[in-house]
Design an enzyme around this catalytic site. Structure first.
Site, PDB file in Angstrom:
ATOM      1  N   ARG A  83      75.505  12.859 146.921  1.00 38.08           N
ATOM      2  CA  ARG A  83      76.603  12.827 147.888  1.00 38.08           C
ATOM      3  C   ARG A  83      77.767  13.616 147.310  1.00 38.08           C
ATOM      4  O   ARG A  83      78.473  13.130 146.422  1.00 38.08           O
ATOM      5  CB  ARG A  83      76.999  11.360 148.116  1.00 38.08           C
ATOM      6  CG  ARG A  83      77.826  11.108 149.356  1.00 38.08           C
ATOM      7  CD  ARG A  83      78.416   9.706 149.326  1.00 38.08           C
ATOM      8  NE  ARG A  83      79.567   9.668 148.439  1.00 38.08           N
ATOM      9  CZ  ARG A  83      80.023   8.581 147.833  1.00 38.08           C
ATOM     10  NH1 ARG A  83      79.432   7.427 147.982  1.00 38.08           N
ATOM     11  NH2 ARG A  83      81.094   8.656 147.047  1.00 38.08           N
ATOM     12  N   HIS A 129      82.516   8.768 150.114  1.00 37.91           N
ATOM     13  CA  HIS A 129      81.595   7.990 150.944  1.00 37.91           C
ATOM     14  C   HIS A 129      81.913   8.215 152.424  1.00 37.91           C
ATOM     15  O   HIS A 129      81.037   8.523 153.222  1.00 37.91           O
ATOM     16  CB  HIS A 129      81.701   6.503 150.596  1.00 37.91           C
ATOM     17  CG  HIS A 129      81.002   5.620 151.581  1.00 37.91           C
ATOM     18  ND1 HIS A 129      79.635   5.615 151.733  1.00 37.91           N
ATOM     19  CD2 HIS A 129      81.487   4.743 152.484  1.00 37.91           C
ATOM     20  CE1 HIS A 129      79.305   4.761 152.689  1.00 37.91           C
ATOM     21  NE2 HIS A 129      80.398   4.219 153.160  1.00 37.91           N
ATOM     22  N   TYR A 136      85.946   6.242 141.087  1.00 40.76           N
ATOM     23  CA  TYR A 136      84.783   5.676 140.401  1.00 40.76           C
ATOM     24  C   TYR A 136      83.771   6.712 139.927  1.00 40.76           C
ATOM     25  O   TYR A 136      82.741   6.366 139.372  1.00 40.76           O
ATOM     26  CB  TYR A 136      84.083   4.660 141.317  1.00 40.76           C
ATOM     27  CG  TYR A 136      83.763   5.189 142.704  1.00 40.76           C
ATOM     28  CD1 TYR A 136      82.658   6.015 142.907  1.00 40.76           C
ATOM     29  CD2 TYR A 136      84.560   4.876 143.805  1.00 40.76           C
ATOM     30  CE1 TYR A 136      82.356   6.505 144.165  1.00 40.76           C
ATOM     31  CE2 TYR A 136      84.263   5.364 145.066  1.00 40.76           C
ATOM     32  CZ  TYR A 136      83.172   6.171 145.241  1.00 40.76           C
ATOM     33  OH  TYR A 136      82.877   6.663 146.481  1.00 40.76           O
TER      34      TYR A 136
HETATM   35  C1  LIG Z   1      75.153  -4.900 155.902  1.00 43.52           C
HETATM   36  C2  LIG Z   1      76.250  -3.997 155.472  1.00 43.52           C
HETATM   37  N1  LIG Z   1      76.944  -4.273 154.360  1.00 43.52           N
HETATM   38  C3  LIG Z   1      77.955  -3.497 153.973  1.00 43.52           C
HETATM   39  C4  LIG Z   1      78.310  -2.400 154.702  1.00 43.52           C
HETATM   40  C5  LIG Z   1      79.492  -1.524 154.257  1.00 43.52           C
HETATM   41  N2  LIG Z   1      78.952  -0.234 153.788  1.00 43.52           N
HETATM   42  C6  LIG Z   1      78.949   0.835 154.586  1.00 43.52           C
HETATM   43  S1  LIG Z   1      78.160   2.122 153.884  1.00 43.52           S
HETATM   44  C7  LIG Z   1      77.843   1.270 152.473  1.00 43.52           C
HETATM   45  C8  LIG Z   1      77.092   1.914 151.358  1.00 43.52           C
HETATM   46  C9  LIG Z   1      75.749   2.419 151.799  1.00 43.52           C
HETATM   47  O1  LIG Z   1      75.129   3.099 150.762  1.00 43.52           O
HETATM   48  P1  LIG Z   1      73.750   3.838 150.962  1.00 43.52           P
HETATM   49  O2  LIG Z   1      72.776   2.912 151.615  1.00 43.52           O
HETATM   50  O3  LIG Z   1      73.353   4.415 149.659  1.00 43.52           O
HETATM   51  O4  LIG Z   1      74.034   4.993 152.017  1.00 43.52           O
HETATM   52  P2  LIG Z   1      75.059   6.199 151.857  1.00 43.52           P
HETATM   53  O5  LIG Z   1      76.316   5.772 152.512  1.00 43.52           O
HETATM   54  O6  LIG Z   1      75.215   6.478 150.397  1.00 43.52           O
HETATM   55  O7  LIG Z   1      74.444   7.358 152.559  1.00 43.52           O
HETATM   56  C10 LIG Z   1      78.369  -0.021 152.570  1.00 43.52           C
HETATM   57  C11 LIG Z   1      78.294  -1.027 151.495  1.00 43.52           C
HETATM   58  C12 LIG Z   1      77.578  -2.138 155.864  1.00 43.52           C
HETATM   59  N3  LIG Z   1      77.841  -1.101 156.656  1.00 43.52           N
HETATM   60  N4  LIG Z   1      76.555  -2.941 156.228  1.00 43.52           N
END
Ligand SMILES: Cc1ncc(C[n+]2csc(CCOP(=O)(O)OP(=O)(O)O)c2C)c(N)n1
Ligand SMILES: Cc1ncc(C[n+]2csc(CCOP(=O)(O)OP(=O)(O)O)c2C)c(N)n1
Ligand SMILES: [Mg+2]
Ligand SMILES: [Mg+2]
Lengths: 365, 334, 365, 334
Positions: free
Chosen positions: A261, A265, A274
């Site tokens: 990435r 985020h 971080y």
């Molecule tokens: C069930 C849930 N918990 C927390 C969140 C908040 N949240 C949004 S994106 C994210 C991280 C997701 O990481 P990843 O699965 O690696 O996908 P990326 O965003 O890196 O593409 C979090 C914790 C959420 N959307 N849904």
């Protein structure tokens, strides 16, 4: 460490597939079905996706869009998926699959609407499209995809269901429950993990001890593979194979596409809190567009003029989409009530009437 | 030697951070866990800096899995720890419901007191910050129905500090919902003295005689402004009750107020039907029926999914709605 | 099936450990720490467990107990666990672990109370015991166990957390989320799956396509092993090794113990509706007590007299427990209110007062 | 040719089985899924025999995983199937809450009608059958609060048949809660004619003028008996309303009844606080305040976890409680 009383009863291995390395060199011969023309197309899709991405961030910065998750550096995964899926395959995406959705015919204006806080972004301009809208609650889309694949199985339909998620998503129960079902019911499912190494601030090493995400498929006895998520050729090849297998109802596949990435985020995040600058810098060197452009250029399929022209073209197209987005007429109060149920029940009908007045008071047209 | 307590000009985020810091310092059994709470200090920065002070064994970045965040908190709590788990947004709390309903709230009863479950689940809740879908939930009513649970909602920095401290010290499981809309918009003078606030009391924020306005969380802002407007524009004397502890519910304070005013309006952001107002109304009419001069009014969210942020204002109860409902309630039964 | 562009990046194998086969023969030498005396003890524990089981079913049939899940044929797993756990290890069981709990000092009267619909069965007569009560919502106990193991880790305590579940439970998200955490945090956890091949009416082949449940641990990169769940020696050996590793904080282990549910799922179930008689008959031949008795007898450690004596002794002890159970004084109304919170809140105090009267009306003493 | 419909002396289990069979036969998009529903015919035998008739592609024994039972139902429903999922007991429904709150009930709205989610989640609920812990839940209030959901509860075999047929034909997600205490204890004459019953209506089971008793599900039994006793012993004329559809709530029928009688008592097995009665009371007092002669009474479960079966009677509202509350309500405001 095996002692004498132990016998081996099962063994597994995880493979990684690679073609185009970070220097734009083919480390394995180009598969026959991956034509140069296809790769030019691939590159153009990525230019468009990145143009979209930059514009979305710009719109967010000027208050014209809400929180937006950039796909910077991860465009190859989404693009390959969009190119290899057929119309009647169903996509159950997460929130970072802009390129897949653009290629599948959802216009950028719809994506802007969605990220601009307008439900009609998920209405999709193409009414035949039964793809799911972006999924926010992490990993829940995998269960939906398993259900869609089950529908395809029940009907013996020669289509595949494709779902995507991030590396963080592979910690959630839904992920495993869906893979387990896909295994035992032999569902026509392709699950793609965008392993961009971060879940907001949490590096993958804190999500799981696994060496590969692909090996999580062993828990469901389904096929799995790791692929370089910045390698367009590897992605096209793996997706195509998995999709065909699914359409033939020969089983599900989990594909771990390892990428990085490059952005925050979302626009609400500040990765500098971080993440080490140097991690980011080295990741920039392996991103997918540079390597594909190098290869295309070396093979006289691309040059600076074409690049300029394509960028200009994409900017123009995106600008039109932005305009269409900004020109979207506002929703009316009824829109928030008419789709809660098939027919608005009496108790909601009263609230709708009340809401109409409130709406006029808040935004008198 | 008397230790002088520091005074802070604090937002609710500051207040929560100070309360957590205080609790972590006073009891080594307090541990924090959740997604992005360590290095990142939480997406709203409520846990900022705590990992540096208390270390990764006590401030734990968990994998992205709410079910086990809740489930492991149950396990930890039975072993004498006091886990304070953060669910990043209330919209992601639903997969924890099984551990809350079936275990956290039952272990003490199930073992007739042998095992206890002193855990806190913190979650930012409510709308109004222009966030994506699922980031604006107000479903406290679903949790208020669960026997054995405490549901606590602060409305200001000072209350956030005192209520969170008490929640962490409490030996019951507590769902602590933080109205993120006022995370940074309100500042108060806060003394970091480690004093908790009671978890079984409503707070009277304003006294009055003609009408009782009952609310909690972020809606207290609109409610107080509506009260001021009613007084200023129409000379109506309004009492404002901050419920603060949704469960158990301190109905005594509410009943007393309504007995005095004879009229009440409940304001909440949650959807109307089977929303929290129902229980409050049930109790008011059960215990103060013959003092009531008009039906208790409700100003609430609609029974619809929260609109995406461009139109969230249509959903959020606003000052004018409260003022109008107050006027209606005052006119009824004249 | 590997093509040229693929390289192997990870490999895994699953081992199975075995000592005492169904004919009571040692197929591998007896490990030095498994003494004959220990195996006599093992057998006696199983006699007691089976006596308990038969009595529980009898009590249920005569209306003196509620729905009860028999552990018939699965006693070896629970017994081995009970024998190898130390006092300060914590057990987080499911509902079929009677023998483990009996060995850990929960008297049968408590178990009868629990299955007789009395909460005090989980109060446990031994107040120092911090084991969890039986867990009914399938697989949720794994998350609790992960939390307990985390507490041990935070405190650097040299103890292990042990949790158990059935084969069906390995389909649920909690199972995977817990294993994943145990892997990434290197928790002192031992997770034991009683693979009795059935989840009520659903055979394991319909739960999952995996060849072994042990391989599900690969998804969490934790150690795993399959063991014959009817082989006392294998079970003692595997559990002991895993427990020691956990107490040393060297990582978690998943142990799949393959056995067979010889009884109905519970007394409320009728397995003849979905299970072939012949499956049951062949499973009876491999159950654990027969093989251990054969071996003990061949080694002059056991004989018919000892058998009769032991059975009689167990029956007597169980009869005393039954009596203590039947003599349990009834609960009072307050009991249902006083443990909901640490202190009964005002609103509940009113209800308690009301309930006292109702209680008197319903059961005037 | 007019097809004569078969008449059955049917329990609620029979009625549900007939309704499922009818729905499966009339629409090939109807599919059933759940734990033990195929070969075993469900632990309560509601799906008995259906696998033999309709095959394993339509009657699916799933792995033991409620989250995906709900989640995959959402997926299937968007593709034109009509999944009818069984959750074995309501006590195991909590891990499905995320899919219900965040997806099933929002997909239509989220896509402005492009995708729909016509699914039914069936679950036996309530106490009184001497089952182990977690097998006696009555938490319909938690679900009644979810916008976009329908919550339907039959009280008799005939109503079970008609309501289940309508639920399956409905294009909204429906939570269909089956009062297992009356699964086999009541028999009715049932005509298997494929006729559905409305999902947005309360049913008046008994007419009366002095008092309205409002209930649903298994509690209808005690409520009707209490009504008969009140009439017989004290000459009180009691109207009994079977709410049947908890959400959306047909308050019109309730209000009309209360306007006539001026007094009401709500009877439910669910815990009291933030229970379903709250909403019904809120509406009654909002719309019939000046007709009310006494506060609306509540006869409900306590705010405690359901006691284990040996003592479940202490929890379950009984006839005497209803009669006593009715008398209190009749005496108030004389
Ligand atoms: C069930 C849930 N918990 C927390 C969140 C908040 N949240 C949004 S994106 C994210 C991280 C997701 O990481 P990843 O699965 O690696 O996908 P990326 O965003 O890196 O593409 C979090 C914790 C959420 N959307 N849904
Ligand atoms: C979450 C949940 N779903 C359903 C049930 C009902 N139920 C009780 S036992 C059981 C089967 C469990 O099978 P398995 O895990 O193999 O354990 P076994 O009973 O065979 O030992 C089911 C479905 C439950 N208790 N919890
Ligand atoms: Mg990621
Ligand atoms: Mg089993």
């Amino acid at each position: 460490m095996k002692n004498n009383a132990q016998t081996e009863i099962a063994q597994f291995k995880i493979l990684r597939e690679e073609y185009l390395n970070a220097k734009g060199e083919l480390v394995n011969p180009l598969p026959s079905d991956i034509t140069p023309a296809l790769l030019v197309q691939f590159y153009k899709h990525m230019v468009y996706a990145r143009t979209f991405d930059q514009k979305a961030i710009a719109l967010q910065r000027t208050g014209k869009l809400g929180t937006y998750p950039s796909a910077l550096g991860q465009e190859a995964i989404n693009t390959a998926l969009g190119m290899m899926m057929k119309e009647k395959d169903v996509l159950v995406p997460y929130y970072r699959d802009h390129s897949t959705r653009l290629i599948r015919g959802t216009p950028a204006r719809d994506l802007f609407r969605y990220w601009g806080g307008d439900e009609r972004g998920s209405l999709f301009s193409n009414p035949l499209n039964v793809d799911f809208p972006d999924c926010v609650p992490i990993a829940t889309q995998l269960s939906h995809a398993a259900g869609i694949a089950t529908a395809m199985k029940i009907r013996n339909a020669p289509f595949a269901t494709v779902t995507t998620c991030g590396d963080g998503a592979t910690s959630r129960g839904d992920f495993y429950e869906a893979l387990n079902l896909a295994g035992v019911w032999q569902l026509p499912l392709v699950a793609v993990v965008n392993n961009n190494r971060w879940a907001i601030s949490v590096p993958f090493s804190k999500q799981s001890k696994v060496q590969t995400i692909a090996q999580k498929a062993i828990a469901a006895e389904i096929d799995a593979l790791q692929v370089d998520g910045n390698d367009p050729i590897g992605l096209l090849t793996c997706f195509n194979r998995a999709l065909k297998k699914a359409r033939d109802h020969k089983g599900a596949t989990l594909i771990e596409a390892v990428t990085y990435r490059l952005g925050d985020h979302t626009t609400a995040d500040d990765a500098r809190r971080y993440r080490k600058d140097q991690d980011l810098e080295s990741a920039k060197e392996i991103e997918p567009m540079i390597r594909l452009r190098l290869w295309l250029t070396q093979n006289n399929l691309w040059n600076d003029d074409l690049e300029q022209q394509e960028i200009m073209d994409c900017k123009n197209r995106i600008q039109q989409e932005v305009q269409a987005y900004l020109d979207t007429p506002p929703q009316v109060a009824d829109d928030f009530f008419n789709y809660v149920y098939e027919e608005c029940p009496a108790e909601l009908e009263n609230q709708k009437t009340f809401a109409r007045e409130k709406f006029n008071r808040l935004s008198p047209h | 030697m008397i230790k002088a307590h520091q005074t802070h000009e604090a937002t609710m985020v500051d207040a929560l951070n100070l309360a957590l810091k205080h609790a972590l310092a006073e009891d080594e059994n307090v541990v924090l866990l959740g997604e992005d709470i360590g290095t990142n200090g939480g997406v709203f920065r409520v846990t900022e800096g705590l990992k540096d002070i208390f270390g990764v064994r006590r401030i734990m970045d968990t994998p992205l899995a709410e079910t086990i965040i809740a489930g492991m908190s149950v396990g930890m709590a039975t072993q004498g720890l006091r886990p304070v788990a953060e669910i990043q947004f209330m919209g992601f709390i639903y997969s924890t419901v099984e551990h809350i309903v079936s275990h956290a709230t039952r272990l003490r009863n199930r073992t007739r007191g042998r095992l206890t479950c002193p855990l806190v689940i913190r979650a930012p809740f409510g709308g109004g910050i222009h966030a994506p879908e699922h980031h604006s939930e107000s479903t406290e009513a679903m949790f208020g129905h669960i026997p054995g649970l405490r549901v606590v909602i602060p409305s200001s920095p000072v209350r956030a500090y005192g209520l969170l401290l008490s929640a962490i010290r409490c030996n019951d499981p507590v769902l602590f919902l933080e109205p993120k809309r006022v995370y940074r918009s309100v500042k108060q003078n806060l003394v970091d003295n480690g004093e908790g606030l009671p978890l079984d009391s409503c707070f009277i924020l304003r006294e009055g005689n003609d009408l009782t306005l009952i609310s909690w969380g972020a809606m207290i802002q609109e409610t107080l402004q509506a009260a001021a407007a009613l007084e200023k524009q129409y000379g109506i004397s309004v009492e404002v009750v901050d419920v603060a502890s949704i469960k158990p519910l301190d109905s005594a304070t509410i009943i007393e107020s309504v007995k005095k005013t004879g009229r009440a309006v409940i304001v909440h952001e949650a959807a109307k039907t089977y929303g929290p107002a129902g229980e409050i109304i049930a109790r008011i009419q059960e215990e103060a029926f013959f003092h009531l001069r008009a039906p208790v009014g409700r100003v609430t969210g609609f029974d619809i999914p929260m609109p995406y942020f461009k139109n969230e204002a249509i959903y959020m109860p606003d000052i004018q709605q409260i003022v109008e409902q107050a006027q209606t309630t005052l006119q009824q039964g004249q």
